[in-house]
Scaffold this active site. Structure first.
Site, PDB file in Angstrom:
ATOM      1  N   ARG A  15      31.560  77.987  55.484  1.00 51.45           N
ATOM      2  CA  ARG A  15      32.757  77.390  56.094  1.00 51.45           C
ATOM      3  C   ARG A  15      32.420  76.798  57.466  1.00 51.45           C
ATOM      4  O   ARG A  15      32.367  75.587  57.641  1.00 51.45           O
ATOM      5  CB  ARG A  15      33.874  78.468  56.195  1.00 51.45           C
ATOM      6  CG  ARG A  15      35.239  77.910  56.548  1.00 51.45           C
ATOM      7  CD  ARG A  15      35.450  77.645  58.012  1.00 51.45           C
ATOM      8  NE  ARG A  15      35.224  78.796  58.869  1.00 51.45           N
ATOM      9  CZ  ARG A  15      35.190  78.706  60.188  1.00 51.45           C
ATOM     10  NH1 ARG A  15      35.353  77.538  60.806  1.00 51.45           N
ATOM     11  NH2 ARG A  15      34.955  79.775  60.937  1.00 51.45           N
ATOM     12  N   ASP A  16      32.140  77.631  58.435  1.00 49.73           N
ATOM     13  CA  ASP A  16      31.877  77.135  59.790  1.00 49.73           C
ATOM     14  C   ASP A  16      30.658  76.219  59.777  1.00 49.73           C
ATOM     15  O   ASP A  16      30.623  75.189  60.472  1.00 49.73           O
ATOM     16  CB  ASP A  16      31.635  78.340  60.717  1.00 49.73           C
ATOM     17  CG  ASP A  16      31.792  78.006  62.192  1.00 49.73           C
ATOM     18  OD1 ASP A  16      31.411  76.899  62.599  1.00 49.73           O
ATOM     19  OD2 ASP A  16      32.283  78.866  62.939  1.00 49.73           O
ATOM     20  N   HIS A 207      32.194  86.359  67.335  1.00 50.09           N
ATOM     21  CA  HIS A 207      31.828  85.133  66.615  1.00 50.09           C
ATOM     22  C   HIS A 207      31.170  84.223  67.650  1.00 50.09           C
ATOM     23  O   HIS A 207      31.831  83.470  68.347  1.00 50.09           O
ATOM     24  CB  HIS A 207      33.136  84.541  66.061  1.00 50.09           C
ATOM     25  CG  HIS A 207      33.015  83.245  65.343  1.00 50.09           C
ATOM     26  ND1 HIS A 207      33.089  83.130  63.964  1.00 50.09           N
ATOM     27  CD2 HIS A 207      32.879  81.969  65.790  1.00 50.09           C
ATOM     28  CE1 HIS A 207      33.001  81.862  63.611  1.00 50.09           C
ATOM     29  NE2 HIS A 207      32.873  81.136  64.695  1.00 50.09           N
ATOM     30  N   HIS A 209      28.814  81.345  68.881  1.00 43.52           N
ATOM     31  CA  HIS A 209      28.011  80.138  68.667  1.00 43.52           C
ATOM     32  C   HIS A 209      26.837  80.194  69.644  1.00 43.52           C
ATOM     33  O   HIS A 209      26.909  80.853  70.687  1.00 43.52           O
ATOM     34  CB  HIS A 209      28.883  78.894  68.850  1.00 43.52           C
ATOM     35  CG  HIS A 209      29.776  78.656  67.658  1.00 43.52           C
ATOM     36  ND1 HIS A 209      29.452  77.792  66.657  1.00 43.52           N
ATOM     37  CD2 HIS A 209      30.958  79.220  67.302  1.00 43.52           C
ATOM     38  CE1 HIS A 209      30.397  77.814  65.729  1.00 43.52           C
ATOM     39  NE2 HIS A 209      31.338  78.668  66.096  1.00 43.52           N
ATOM     40  N   CYS A 240      32.156  73.302  65.588  1.00 40.82           N
ATOM     41  CA  CYS A 240      33.554  73.000  65.324  1.00 40.82           C
ATOM     42  C   CYS A 240      33.737  71.518  65.627  1.00 40.82           C
ATOM     43  O   CYS A 240      33.383  71.059  66.711  1.00 40.82           O
ATOM     44  CB  CYS A 240      34.476  73.852  66.191  1.00 40.82           C
ATOM     45  SG  CYS A 240      36.200  73.400  65.942  1.00 40.82           S
ATOM     46  N   ASN A 249      26.651  78.847  64.727  1.00 41.16           N
ATOM     47  CA  ASN A 249      26.760  80.274  65.060  1.00 41.16           C
ATOM     48  C   ASN A 249      25.357  80.864  65.163  1.00 41.16           C
ATOM     49  O   ASN A 249      24.391  80.282  64.684  1.00 41.16           O
ATOM     50  CB  ASN A 249      27.455  81.023  63.918  1.00 41.16           C
ATOM     51  CG  ASN A 249      28.941  80.889  63.991  1.00 41.16           C
ATOM     52  OD1 ASN A 249      29.484  79.924  63.504  1.00 41.16           O
ATOM     53  ND2 ASN A 249      29.593  81.832  64.619  1.00 41.16           N
TER      54      ASN A 249
HETATM   55  P1  HMG Z   1      49.405  68.384  61.311  1.00 44.30           P
HETATM   56  O1  HMG Z   1      49.038  66.962  61.177  1.00 44.30           O
HETATM   57  O2  HMG Z   1      50.150  68.818  62.532  1.00 44.30           O
HETATM   58  O3  HMG Z   1      50.164  68.935  60.004  1.00 44.30           O
HETATM   59  O4  HMG Z   1      48.049  69.220  61.200  1.00 44.30           O
HETATM   60  P2  HMG Z   1      51.558  68.603  59.359  1.00 44.30           P
HETATM   61  O5  HMG Z   1      52.140  69.908  58.915  1.00 44.30           O
HETATM   62  O6  HMG Z   1      52.362  67.689  60.242  1.00 44.30           O
HETATM   63  O7  HMG Z   1      51.110  67.794  58.047  1.00 44.30           O
HETATM   64  C1  HMG Z   1      50.497  66.523  58.141  1.00 44.30           C
HETATM   65  C2  HMG Z   1      49.768  66.218  56.848  1.00 44.30           C
HETATM   66  O8  HMG Z   1      48.760  67.194  56.597  1.00 44.30           O
HETATM   67  C3  HMG Z   1      50.676  66.253  55.620  1.00 44.30           C
HETATM   68  O9  HMG Z   1      50.129  65.332  54.679  1.00 44.30           O
HETATM   69  C4  HMG Z   1      50.470  67.646  55.093  1.00 44.30           C
HETATM   70  O10 HMG Z   1      50.737  67.736  53.705  1.00 44.30           O
HETATM   71  C5  HMG Z   1      48.991  67.857  55.349  1.00 44.30           C
HETATM   72  P3  HMG Z   1      50.691  63.817  54.545  1.00 44.30           P
HETATM   73  O11 HMG Z   1      52.162  63.989  54.265  1.00 44.30           O
HETATM   74  O12 HMG Z   1      50.417  63.127  55.875  1.00 44.30           O
HETATM   75  O13 HMG Z   1      49.869  63.259  53.429  1.00 44.30           O
HETATM   76  N1  HMG Z   1      48.666  69.286  55.500  1.00 44.30           N
HETATM   77  C6  HMG Z   1      47.782  69.935  54.746  1.00 44.30           C
HETATM   78  N2  HMG Z   1      46.981  69.519  53.733  1.00 44.30           N
HETATM   79  C7  HMG Z   1      46.194  70.453  53.163  1.00 44.30           C
HETATM   80  N3  HMG Z   1      46.163  71.765  53.562  1.00 44.30           N
HETATM   81  C8  HMG Z   1      46.937  72.204  54.562  1.00 44.30           C
HETATM   82  C9  HMG Z   1      47.784  71.264  55.186  1.00 44.30           C
HETATM   83  N4  HMG Z   1      48.672  71.373  56.196  1.00 44.30           N
HETATM   84  C10 HMG Z   1      49.215  70.151  56.371  1.00 44.30           C
HETATM   85  N5  HMG Z   1      46.886  73.474  54.949  1.00 44.30           N
HETATM   86  C11 HMG Z   1      46.888  71.220  60.604  1.00 44.30           C
HETATM   87  C12 HMG Z   1      48.062  70.617  61.339  1.00 44.30           C
HETATM   88  C13 HMG Z   1      46.777  72.663  60.997  1.00 44.30           C
HETATM   89  C14 HMG Z   1      47.120  71.083  59.097  1.00 44.30           C
HETATM   90  C15 HMG Z   1      45.620  70.417  60.990  1.00 44.30           C
HETATM   91  O14 HMG Z   1      45.535  70.371  62.373  1.00 44.30           O
HETATM   92  C16 HMG Z   1      44.355  71.024  60.449  1.00 44.30           C
HETATM   93  O15 HMG Z   1      44.126  71.041  59.243  1.00 44.30           O
HETATM   94  N6  HMG Z   1      43.496  71.562  61.342  1.00 44.30           N
HETATM   95  C17 HMG Z   1      42.315  72.265  60.900  1.00 44.30           C
HETATM   96  C18 HMG Z   1      41.283  72.194  61.945  1.00 44.30           C
HETATM   97  C19 HMG Z   1      40.076  72.982  61.498  1.00 44.30           C
HETATM   98  O16 HMG Z   1      39.913  73.332  60.330  1.00 44.30           O
HETATM   99  N7  HMG Z   1      39.185  73.224  62.472  1.00 44.30           N
HETATM  100  C20 HMG Z   1      37.948  73.947  62.204  1.00 44.30           C
HETATM  101  C21 HMG Z   1      38.195  75.375  61.871  1.00 44.30           C
HETATM  102  S1  HMG Z   1      38.528  76.380  63.296  1.00 44.30           S
HETATM  103  C22 HMG Z   1      36.953  76.741  63.929  1.00 44.30           C
HETATM  104  O17 HMG Z   1      35.966  76.217  63.483  1.00 44.30           O
HETATM  105  C23 HMG Z   1      36.837  77.803  64.985  1.00 44.30           C
HETATM  106  C24 HMG Z   1      36.351  79.147  64.424  1.00 44.30           C
HETATM  107  O18 HMG Z   1      35.096  78.999  63.794  1.00 44.30           O
HETATM  108  C25 HMG Z   1      36.225  80.156  65.579  1.00 44.30           C
HETATM  109  C26 HMG Z   1      35.432  79.611  66.762  1.00 44.30           C
HETATM  110  O19 HMG Z   1      34.265  79.230  66.578  1.00 44.30           O
HETATM  111  O20 HMG Z   1      36.006  79.565  67.823  1.00 44.30           O
HETATM  112  C27 HMG Z   1      37.323  79.721  63.398  1.00 44.30           C
HETATM  113 MG    MG Z   2      33.169  78.948  64.756  1.00 45.85          MG
END
Ligand code: HMG
Ligand code: MG
Length: 297
Positions: A15-16, A207, A209, A240, A249
């Site tokens: 995933r990450d 976690h 990095h 990220c 990581n």
């Molecule tokens: P948004 O644009 O505010 O969402 O995004 P919305 O609710 O307004 O929906 C907009 C569109 O997205 C719609 O589609 C929804 O259907 C779709 P449209 O009508 O435009 O065609 N949508 C989705 N589609 C699939 N699955 C869903 C979903 N939700 C809405 N779950 C949202 C908000 C949270 C969805 C967006 O910002 C997002 O997906 N962000 C993810 C970011 C991400 O994955 N980042 C990396 C992971 S975090 C990380 O790496 C850190 C970590 O490792 C820890 C660390 O290292 O610190 C965990």
């Molecule tokens: Mg991470």
């Protein structure tokens, strides 16, 4: 100095790691990687994300990944779910454990999940309730615990506040993310000293990095504080997309080597893990980010 006798490794490479790779992998390769990690003894593998494919295209095939995994009760395959839509997709795929992800920095929260910290915590309440009603355990992440790519320094108070709220909402554990890998052992010590005044060590994971090469040193500090759940990524894959310049990581291979040296149990076969890391690096055409893997070649 006392250390936990055993550690649970949370393997986040599929995933990450893969969420940040430019090379698009086919489904069979993603599944092969996850299977190799499970065969190496990793009992907890983050296998994908049910996030918006517009935001993170690399995770768009997560439903197919979960559908292709073996039914194997000894391995937990988990997914990130930022909202109800994500959770519902995870439930349809039979996912048994999910993670919600918040941040200790307002700017990062906006960039990563398009809402404030408070809004994200509110959004997670029904997600966590529904997950628990469906028999799905929920892990919580907090990003930017040791610094933010947009705001710089982040205070331990802010992290403590978000961590206690995630736990109060029903996360069984909170993983503390040094998203940009900027923390040092001194910062890690200060953060944990503050958090452990109100939270037990068995509710926390780290976690780290490894952008600045500090991850293993920070993990050592966490172990010394009794934290026994450590996230890591095979071959040091990862980053990220909303934290520009952040590298992967801590490599799982390097973590396992250090745990072996400390006599801490973890259940992972290092040679098989190295083989999994070498396989994925060959497919990605990238250098292996694990120093241990390179040393073993
Ligand atoms: P948004 O644009 O505010 O969402 O995004 P919305 O609710 O307004 O929906 C907009 C569109 O997205 C719609 O589609 C929804 O259907 C779709 P449209 O009508 O435009 O065609 N949508 C989705 N589609 C699939 N699955 C869903 C979903 N939700 C809405 N779950 C949202 C908000 C949270 C969805 C967006 O910002 C997002 O997906 N962000 C993810 C970011 C991400 O994955 N980042 C990396 C992971 S975090 C990380 O790496 C850190 C970590 O490792 C820890 C660390 O290292 O610190 C965990
Ligand atoms: Mg991470």
């Amino acid at each position: 100095m006392s250390y936990p006798s055993s550690v649970r490794i949370v393997e986040v490479g599929p995933r990450d790691g893969l969420q940040n790779e430019a090379v698009a992998l086919n489904l069979a390769t993603k599944i092969e990687l996850i299977n190799k990690l499970a065969e190496a003894g990793l009992g907890y593998i983050e296998a994908g994300s049910f996030v918006s494919p517009k935001w993170i295209p690399q995770m768009a095939g997560s439903a197919e990944v979960f559908a292709g995994l073996p039914v194997d009760k000894s391995t937990t395959y988990a997914a990130l779910t930022p909202n109800m839509q994500g959770l519902e997709r995870a439930i349809e795929c039979g996912v048994k454990e999910v993670a919600v992800f918040a941040a200790a920095s307002e700017s990062f929260s906006q960039k990563n999940i398009n809402c404030s910290i408070a809004e994200s915590l509110e959004r997670f309440v029904p997600v966590i309730e529904k997950a628990r009603r469906s028999g799905i355990a929920v892990r919580g992440y907090i990003s930017c615990v040791l610094g933010c790519p947009y705001e710089g320094t982040i205070g331990p108070e802010q992290v403590a506040d978000v961590a206690s709220k995630l736990l109060a909402t029903g996360c069984y554990e909170v993983s503390l993310g040094d998203t940009i890998g900027a923390g040092t052992p001194a910062c890690t010590e200060a953060l944990l000293a503050r958090l452990l005044t109100e939270l037990p060590a068995n509710k926390l994971a780290v976690h780290m990095h490894d952008t600045y090469g500090q991850a293993l040193a920070n993990i050592l500090v966490a172990l010394q504080h009794g934290i026994a759940v450590i996230d890591s990524s095979v071959a040091g894959l990862g980053g990220c997309p909303y934290a520009k310049g952040a590298s992967g990581n801590v490599a799982s291979e390097d973590l396992v080597y250090m745990l072996n040296g400390l006599g801490i149990e973890h259940g992972v076969n290092l040679e098989k893990l190295i083989a999994a890391g070498n396989m994925i690096c060959a497919k990605l055409n990238r250098q292996n980010g694990s120093k241990v893997s390179i040393a073993f070649q």
